[in-house]
Design a protein around this motif. Structure first.
Motif, short mmCIF file in Angstrom:
data_model
loop_
_atom_site.label_atom_id
_atom_site.label_comp_id
_atom_site.label_asym_id
_atom_site.label_seq_id
_atom_site.Cartn_x
_atom_site.Cartn_y
_atom_site.Cartn_z
N ALA A 40 1.00 -1.19 -0.02
CA ALA A 40 -0.08 0.10 -0.12
C ALA A 40 0.88 1.04 -0.02
O ALA A 40 0.58 2.16 -0.71
N GLN A 41 2.01 1.27 0.72
CA GLN A 41 2.88 2.49 0.75
C GLN A 41 3.54 2.73 -0.62
O GLN A 41 3.54 3.76 -1.04
N GLU A 42 3.82 1.67 -1.19
CA GLU A 42 4.46 1.73 -2.51
C GLU A 42 3.47 2.26 -3.36
O GLU A 42 3.88 3.20 -4.48
N TYR A 43 2.48 1.61 -3.49
CA TYR A 43 1.19 2.05 -4.40
C TYR A 43 0.96 3.64 -4.15
O TYR A 43 0.78 4.37 -5.28
N ARG A 44 0.67 4.03 -2.76
CA ARG A 44 0.21 5.29 -2.97
C ARG A 44 1.46 6.49 -3.23
O ARG A 44 1.11 7.50 -3.65
N GLU A 96 3.17 10.41 -6.94
CA GLU A 96 4.32 10.93 -7.89
C GLU A 96 3.92 10.99 -9.34
O GLU A 96 4.48 11.33 -10.29
N GLY A 97 2.68 10.53 -9.65
CA GLY A 97 2.09 10.72 -11.08
C GLY A 97 2.50 9.41 -11.62
O GLY A 97 2.44 9.17 -12.96
N GLY A 98 3.18 8.22 -10.96
CA GLY A 98 3.73 7.06 -11.69
C GLY A 98 2.47 6.08 -11.71
O GLY A 98 1.60 5.99 -11.33
N ASP A 99 3.08 5.00 -12.32
CA ASP A 99 2.09 3.72 -12.32
C ASP A 99 2.41 2.94 -11.05
O ASP A 99 3.45 2.36 -11.03
N PRO A 100 1.31 2.87 -10.25
CA PRO A 100 1.41 2.17 -9.04
C PRO A 100 1.51 0.47 -9.06
O PRO A 100 2.35 -0.09 -8.42
N VAL A 101 1.00 0.10 -10.10
CA VAL A 101 1.31 -1.40 -10.27
C VAL A 101 2.65 -1.68 -10.42
O VAL A 101 3.31 -2.42 -9.94
N LEU A 102 3.29 -0.79 -11.36
CA LEU A 102 4.62 -0.99 -11.75
C LEU A 102 5.45 -0.70 -10.67
O LEU A 102 6.34 -1.35 -10.40
N ALA A 103 5.19 0.09 -9.71
CA ALA A 103 6.10 0.26 -8.56
C ALA A 103 6.02 -0.69 -7.73
O ALA A 103 7.06 -1.20 -7.09
N VAL A 104 4.90 -1.34 -7.29
CA VAL A 104 4.54 -2.79 -6.61
C VAL A 104 5.60 -3.62 -7.36
O VAL A 104 6.25 -4.34 -6.77
N MET A 105 5.49 -3.93 -8.62
CA MET A 105 6.36 -5.10 -9.13
C MET A 105 7.63 -4.71 -8.93
O MET A 105 8.47 -5.54 -8.75
N GLY A 133 9.52 -7.51 -6.91
CA GLY A 133 10.16 -8.36 -7.76
C GLY A 133 9.26 -9.34 -8.47
O GLY A 133 9.65 -10.29 -8.84
N HIS A 134 8.06 -9.14 -8.20
CA HIS A 134 7.05 -10.25 -8.45
C HIS A 134 6.27 -9.78 -9.83
O HIS A 134 6.42 -8.60 -10.38
N SER A 135 5.78 -10.53 -10.70
CA SER A 135 5.02 -10.34 -12.01
C SER A 135 3.89 -9.53 -11.76
O SER A 135 3.42 -9.12 -10.54
N ARG A 136 3.30 -8.92 -13.06
CA ARG A 136 2.33 -8.23 -12.78
C ARG A 136 1.09 -8.70 -12.07
O ARG A 136 0.62 -8.26 -11.36
N ARG A 137 0.83 -10.03 -12.59
CA ARG A 137 -0.27 -10.80 -11.86
C ARG A 137 0.03 -10.88 -10.51
O ARG A 137 -1.00 -10.60 -9.80
N ARG A 138 1.03 -11.28 -9.89
CA ARG A 138 1.04 -11.36 -8.53
C ARG A 138 1.08 -10.23 -7.78
O ARG A 138 0.58 -9.98 -6.46
N LEU A 142 -0.60 -7.73 -8.75
CA LEU A 142 -2.26 -7.24 -8.56
C LEU A 142 -2.75 -7.86 -7.63
O LEU A 142 -3.74 -7.29 -6.79
N ARG A 143 -2.56 -9.12 -7.33
CA ARG A 143 -2.98 -9.77 -6.28
C ARG A 143 -2.78 -9.15 -4.98
O ARG A 143 -3.34 -9.19 -4.08
N LEU A 144 -1.36 -8.91 -4.78
CA LEU A 144 -0.86 -8.18 -3.62
C LEU A 144 -1.86 -6.76 -3.37
O LEU A 144 -2.25 -6.63 -2.19
N ILE A 145 -1.76 -5.93 -4.40
CA ILE A 145 -2.52 -5.17 -4.17
C ILE A 145 -4.24 -5.36 -3.84
O ILE A 145 -4.80 -4.59 -2.86
N ALA A 146 -4.64 -6.16 -4.48
CA ALA A 146 -5.94 -6.41 -4.12
C ALA A 146 -6.22 -6.95 -2.70
O ALA A 146 -6.99 -6.63 -1.89
N GLN A 147 -5.22 -7.71 -1.91
CA GLN A 147 -5.01 -8.25 -0.69
C GLN A 147 -4.91 -6.76 0.35
O GLN A 147 -5.50 -6.96 1.17
N ALA A 148 -4.26 -5.81 -0.16
CA ALA A 148 -4.18 -4.74 0.54
C ALA A 148 -5.27 -3.79 0.57
O ALA A 148 -5.79 -3.40 1.43
N ARG A 149 -6.13 -3.82 -0.67
CA ARG A 149 -7.36 -3.17 -0.87
C ARG A 149 -8.30 -3.95 0.27
O ARG A 149 -9.32 -3.28 1.20
#
Length: 152
Positions: A104-108, A113-122, A126-131, A133-140
């Motif tokens: 959540a911290q990386e995403y926010r 900063e106006g960047g892509d939050p999913v890429l920041a989490v990736m 070090g996880h794939s986009r799919r994984r 997105l799962r971590l982001i959903a768990q944080a939500r």
């Protein structure tokens, strides 16, 4: 699998090289990709597959071509010290609520900063986009991020 140079550009003291990568599987499936190697790393610019790759297979493509591509380039991944234990493909990331808080911290931070939050989490995990997105959903789900489709 075959890997061959396509072309190379030398600019400002750096070199960017493109490689044709072809994979043929025993079941008749074929993948052709254009990989780019530069000082910033390796990326895949174009992928053509028959039959089409699933998103999961597309995420695995880099792992399939990494070794042969490094062999052709004359480079390789950073050596791992023997005392470091087994080689990990990604940095250690905490599990449970602590990991969700960090996601959540990386995403926010990326949003601010106006960047892509999913890429920041990736990048952070070090996880794939799919994984990621799962971590982001768990944080939500844990209430650490706003719902995806918040209504005004």
């Amino acid at each position: 699998m075959s890997v061959g140079p396509a072309w190379e550009v030398r600019e400002d003291g750096g070199v960017t090289s493109w490689f044709d990568v072809r994979l043929e599987f025993t079941d008749g499936a074929r993948v052709a990709a254009l990989a780019v190697v530069s000082e910033r790393g390796v990326s895949v610019e174009d992928v053509r597959a028959r039959p089409a790759l699933s998103l999961e297979d597309l995420a695995e493509l880099a792992d399939w071509i990494e070794g042969p591509l490094f062999e052709v380039c004359g480079a390789g991944p950073e050596p791992v010290a023997e005392a470091a234990g087994p080689r990990r493909a990604r940095p250690a990331w905490p599990r449970g609520i602590e990991g969700r808080r960090l996601v959540a911290q990386e995403y926010r931070a990326a949003q601010a900063e106006g960047g892509d939050p999913v890429l920041a989490v990736m990048y952070a995990t070090g996880h794939s986009r799919r994984r990621s997105l799962r971590l982001i959903a768990q944080a939500r789900d844990a209430g650490l991020l706003t719902p995806r489709h918040a209504r005004p």
